[in-house]
Design a protein around this motif. Structure first.
Motif, PDB file in Angstrom:
ATOM      1  N   GLU A 175       7.129  12.530 -12.050  1.00 42.02           N
ATOM      2  CA  GLU A 175       6.619  13.606 -12.908  1.00 42.02           C
ATOM      3  C   GLU A 175       5.924  13.010 -14.135  1.00 42.02           C
ATOM      4  O   GLU A 175       4.852  13.460 -14.527  1.00 42.02           O
ATOM      5  N   GLU A 176       6.540  12.008 -14.719  1.00 42.74           N
ATOM      6  CA  GLU A 176       5.980  11.351 -15.907  1.00 42.74           C
ATOM      7  C   GLU A 176       4.663  10.647 -15.562  1.00 42.74           C
ATOM      8  O   GLU A 176       3.682  10.734 -16.292  1.00 42.74           O
ATOM      9  N   PHE A 177       4.627   9.949 -14.426  1.00 47.01           N
ATOM     10  CA  PHE A 177       3.412   9.260 -13.976  1.00 47.01           C
ATOM     11  C   PHE A 177       2.284  10.267 -13.741  1.00 47.01           C
ATOM     12  O   PHE A 177       1.163  10.075 -14.209  1.00 47.01           O
ATOM     13  N   ASN A 178       2.594  11.327 -13.017  1.00 50.14           N
ATOM     14  CA  ASN A 178       1.575  12.341 -12.720  1.00 50.14           C
ATOM     15  C   ASN A 178       0.994  12.921 -14.002  1.00 50.14           C
ATOM     16  O   ASN A 178      -0.218  13.113 -14.114  1.00 50.14           O
ATOM     17  N   SER A 179       1.847  13.187 -14.962  1.00 48.40           N
ATOM     18  CA  SER A 179       1.414  13.775 -16.225  1.00 48.40           C
ATOM     19  C   SER A 179       0.637  12.776 -17.080  1.00 48.40           C
ATOM     20  O   SER A 179      -0.484  13.054 -17.520  1.00 48.40           O
ATOM     21  N   PRO A 212      -2.006  10.007   1.136  1.00 41.12           N
ATOM     22  CA  PRO A 212      -1.324   9.851  -0.156  1.00 41.12           C
ATOM     23  C   PRO A 212      -0.508   8.554  -0.209  1.00 41.12           C
ATOM     24  O   PRO A 212      -0.180   7.972   0.829  1.00 41.12           O
ATOM     25  N   PRO A 213      -0.179   8.116  -1.413  1.00 40.51           N
ATOM     26  CA  PRO A 213       0.666   6.923  -1.549  1.00 40.51           C
ATOM     27  C   PRO A 213       2.000   7.106  -0.827  1.00 40.51           C
ATOM     28  O   PRO A 213       2.525   8.219  -0.749  1.00 40.51           O
ATOM     29  N   LYS A 214       2.517   6.007  -0.308  1.00 38.31           N
ATOM     30  CA  LYS A 214       3.817   6.038   0.359  1.00 38.31           C
ATOM     31  C   LYS A 214       4.899   6.315  -0.681  1.00 38.31           C
ATOM     32  O   LYS A 214       4.929   5.676  -1.730  1.00 38.31           O
ATOM     33  N   GLU A 215       5.783   7.263  -0.372  1.00 35.93           N
ATOM     34  CA  GLU A 215       6.860   7.612  -1.297  1.00 35.93           C
ATOM     35  C   GLU A 215       8.120   6.812  -0.996  1.00 35.93           C
ATOM     36  O   GLU A 215       8.567   6.762   0.145  1.00 35.93           O
ATOM     37  N   LEU A 216       8.676   6.211  -2.029  1.00 34.30           N
ATOM     38  CA  LEU A 216       9.943   5.498  -1.928  1.00 34.30           C
ATOM     39  C   LEU A 216      10.970   6.235  -2.772  1.00 34.30           C
ATOM     40  O   LEU A 216      10.617   7.103  -3.582  1.00 34.30           O
ATOM     41  N   GLU A 217      12.240   5.889  -2.615  1.00 36.19           N
ATOM     42  CA  GLU A 217      13.300   6.657  -3.254  1.00 36.19           C
ATOM     43  C   GLU A 217      13.631   6.273  -4.685  1.00 36.19           C
ATOM     44  O   GLU A 217      14.193   7.079  -5.412  1.00 36.19           O
ATOM     45  N   SER A 218      13.310   5.047  -5.101  1.00 36.07           N
ATOM     46  CA  SER A 218      13.789   4.614  -6.413  1.00 36.07           C
ATOM     47  C   SER A 218      12.937   3.489  -6.999  1.00 36.07           C
ATOM     48  O   SER A 218      12.124   2.879  -6.296  1.00 36.07           O
ATOM     49  N   ASP A 219      13.177   3.223  -8.277  1.00 39.16           N
ATOM     50  CA  ASP A 219      12.545   2.071  -8.931  1.00 39.16           C
ATOM     51  C   ASP A 219      12.851   0.790  -8.158  1.00 39.16           C
ATOM     52  O   ASP A 219      11.966  -0.029  -7.931  1.00 39.16           O
ATOM     53  N   THR A 258       0.421  -4.409  -2.580  1.00 41.14           N
ATOM     54  CA  THR A 258       0.992  -3.153  -3.071  1.00 41.14           C
ATOM     55  C   THR A 258       0.893  -3.039  -4.586  1.00 41.14           C
ATOM     56  O   THR A 258       0.761  -4.027  -5.303  1.00 41.14           O
ATOM     57  N   ILE A 259       0.965  -1.797  -5.039  1.00 43.44           N
ATOM     58  CA  ILE A 259       1.027  -1.475  -6.457  1.00 43.44           C
ATOM     59  C   ILE A 259       1.982  -0.298  -6.577  1.00 43.44           C
ATOM     60  O   ILE A 259       2.035   0.561  -5.687  1.00 43.44           O
ATOM     61  N   GLY A 260       2.762  -0.278  -7.651  1.00 39.44           N
ATOM     62  CA  GLY A 260       3.710   0.813  -7.820  1.00 39.44           C
ATOM     63  C   GLY A 260       3.948   1.119  -9.284  1.00 39.44           C
ATOM     64  O   GLY A 260       3.464   0.410 -10.166  1.00 39.44           O
ATOM     65  N   PHE A 261       4.703   2.177  -9.511  1.00 41.43           N
ATOM     66  CA  PHE A 261       5.100   2.518 -10.870  1.00 41.43           C
ATOM     67  C   PHE A 261       6.603   2.709 -10.909  1.00 41.43           C
ATOM     68  O   PHE A 261       7.206   3.186  -9.952  1.00 41.43           O
ATOM     69  N   VAL A 262       7.194   2.255 -12.004  1.00 46.93           N
ATOM     70  CA  VAL A 262       8.639   2.325 -12.191  1.00 46.93           C
ATOM     71  C   VAL A 262       8.932   2.597 -13.663  1.00 46.93           C
ATOM     72  O   VAL A 262       8.053   2.452 -14.511  1.00 46.93           O
ATOM     73  N   SER A 263      10.163   2.937 -13.951  1.00 42.04           N
ATOM     74  CA  SER A 263      10.600   3.009 -15.342  1.00 42.04           C
ATOM     75  C   SER A 263      10.525   1.600 -15.906  1.00 42.04           C
ATOM     76  O   SER A 263      10.939   0.642 -15.252  1.00 42.04           O
ATOM     77  N   ILE A 290      -2.420  -0.963  -1.463  1.00 48.90           N
ATOM     78  CA  ILE A 290      -1.431  -0.064  -0.869  1.00 48.90           C
ATOM     79  C   ILE A 290      -0.621   0.533  -2.020  1.00 48.90           C
ATOM     80  O   ILE A 290       0.294  -0.106  -2.538  1.00 48.90           O
ATOM     81  N   PRO A 291      -0.977   1.757  -2.440  1.00 49.87           N
ATOM     82  CA  PRO A 291      -0.238   2.372  -3.548  1.00 49.87           C
ATOM     83  C   PRO A 291       1.117   2.911  -3.099  1.00 49.87           C
ATOM     84  O   PRO A 291       1.243   3.503  -2.031  1.00 49.87           O
ATOM     85  N   LEU A 292       2.111   2.677  -3.931  1.00 53.10           N
ATOM     86  CA  LEU A 292       3.459   3.172  -3.686  1.00 53.10           C
ATOM     87  C   LEU A 292       3.825   4.168  -4.775  1.00 53.10           C
ATOM     88  O   LEU A 292       3.534   3.955  -5.943  1.00 53.10           O
ATOM     89  N   SER A 293       4.481   5.236  -4.366  1.00 51.04           N
ATOM     90  CA  SER A 293       4.920   6.263  -5.295  1.00 51.04           C
ATOM     91  C   SER A 293       6.427   6.408  -5.152  1.00 51.04           C
ATOM     92  O   SER A 293       7.057   5.694  -4.369  1.00 51.04           O
ATOM     93  N   GLN A 294       6.973   7.321  -5.913  1.00 53.65           N
ATOM     94  CA  GLN A 294       8.381   7.674  -5.759  1.00 53.65           C
ATOM     95  C   GLN A 294       8.450   9.141  -5.376  1.00 53.65           C
ATOM     96  O   GLN A 294       7.441   9.851  -5.404  1.00 53.65           O
ATOM     97  N   GLU A 295       9.624   9.590  -4.982  1.00 60.24           N
ATOM     98  CA  GLU A 295       9.779  10.966  -4.536  1.00 60.24           C
ATOM     99  C   GLU A 295       9.169  11.933  -5.537  1.00 60.24           C
ATOM    100  O   GLU A 295       9.301  11.761  -6.752  1.00 60.24           O
ATOM    101  N   ALA A 296       8.511  12.961  -5.016  1.00 59.13           N
ATOM    102  CA  ALA A 296       7.757  13.903  -5.847  1.00 59.13           C
ATOM    103  C   ALA A 296       8.592  14.579  -6.927  1.00 59.13           C
ATOM    104  O   ALA A 296       8.083  14.893  -7.993  1.00 59.13           O
ATOM    105  N   ASN A 297       9.867  14.780  -6.672  1.00 60.84           N
ATOM    106  CA  ASN A 297      10.703  15.481  -7.645  1.00 60.84           C
ATOM    107  C   ASN A 297      11.414  14.554  -8.619  1.00 60.84           C
ATOM    108  O   ASN A 297      12.198  15.002  -9.441  1.00 60.84           O
TER     109      ASN A 297
END
Length: 135
Positions: free
Chosen positions: A67-71, A96-103, A116-121, A55-62
């Motif tokens: 942006e850094e992950f996508n790039s 698409p991965p579920k979008e969350l608001e923050s790290d 789940t899997i996610g990306f954070v700072s 279950i991939p987790l993302s953060q808000e598109a903006n």
């Protein structure tokens, strides 16, 4: 005035090159590399190497971290990724991965669910999750 501009530029330079961490639940013993992460976040990989559904987790598109992950990881801009997912959604071939608001939200969700899997700072990582890759 010059010092203000210089400070502002340095601040944004640091944000643009912030290190990202890919995090999973501490019990997840799957194997990861950049290719696996790319396949998970483009809907091509549906399970971890340990057999569990992913279950991939993302953060808000903006957000800057997204942006850094996508790039760095997906080699796509946000608009390219949006077009990619729109096509898959329209044809019924992906979600698409579920979008969350923050790290903090990503860490909380990953710590609570082994699938789940996610990306954070990288600076936001806590002992509640396991870092499997950094970019």
């Amino acid at each position: 005035m010059k010092s203000l501009i210089l400070c502002t530029m340095l601040l944004f330079t640091n944000l643009a090159f912030a290190e990202l961490a890919i995090v999973v639940h501490p019990s997840n013993d799957s194997n990861f590399d950049e290719s696996v992460i790319n396949r998970i976040y483009t809907g091509k990989e549906k399970s971890f190497s340990n057999g569990n559904k992913v279950i991939p987790l993302s953060q808000e598109a903006n957000s800057a971290v997204t942006e850094e992950f996508n790039s760095k990881v997906l080699s796509k801009t946000s608009s390219q990724l949006k077009a990619y997912w729109s096509k898959l959604i329209f044809t019924g071939k992906g979600t698409p991965p579920k979008e969350l608001e923050s790290d903090a939200e990503v860490i909380k969700m990953v710590a609570a669910n082994p699938d789940t899997i996610g990306f954070v700072s990288a600076a936001a990582v806590s002992d509640n999750v396991k870092v499997v890759l950094t970019f």
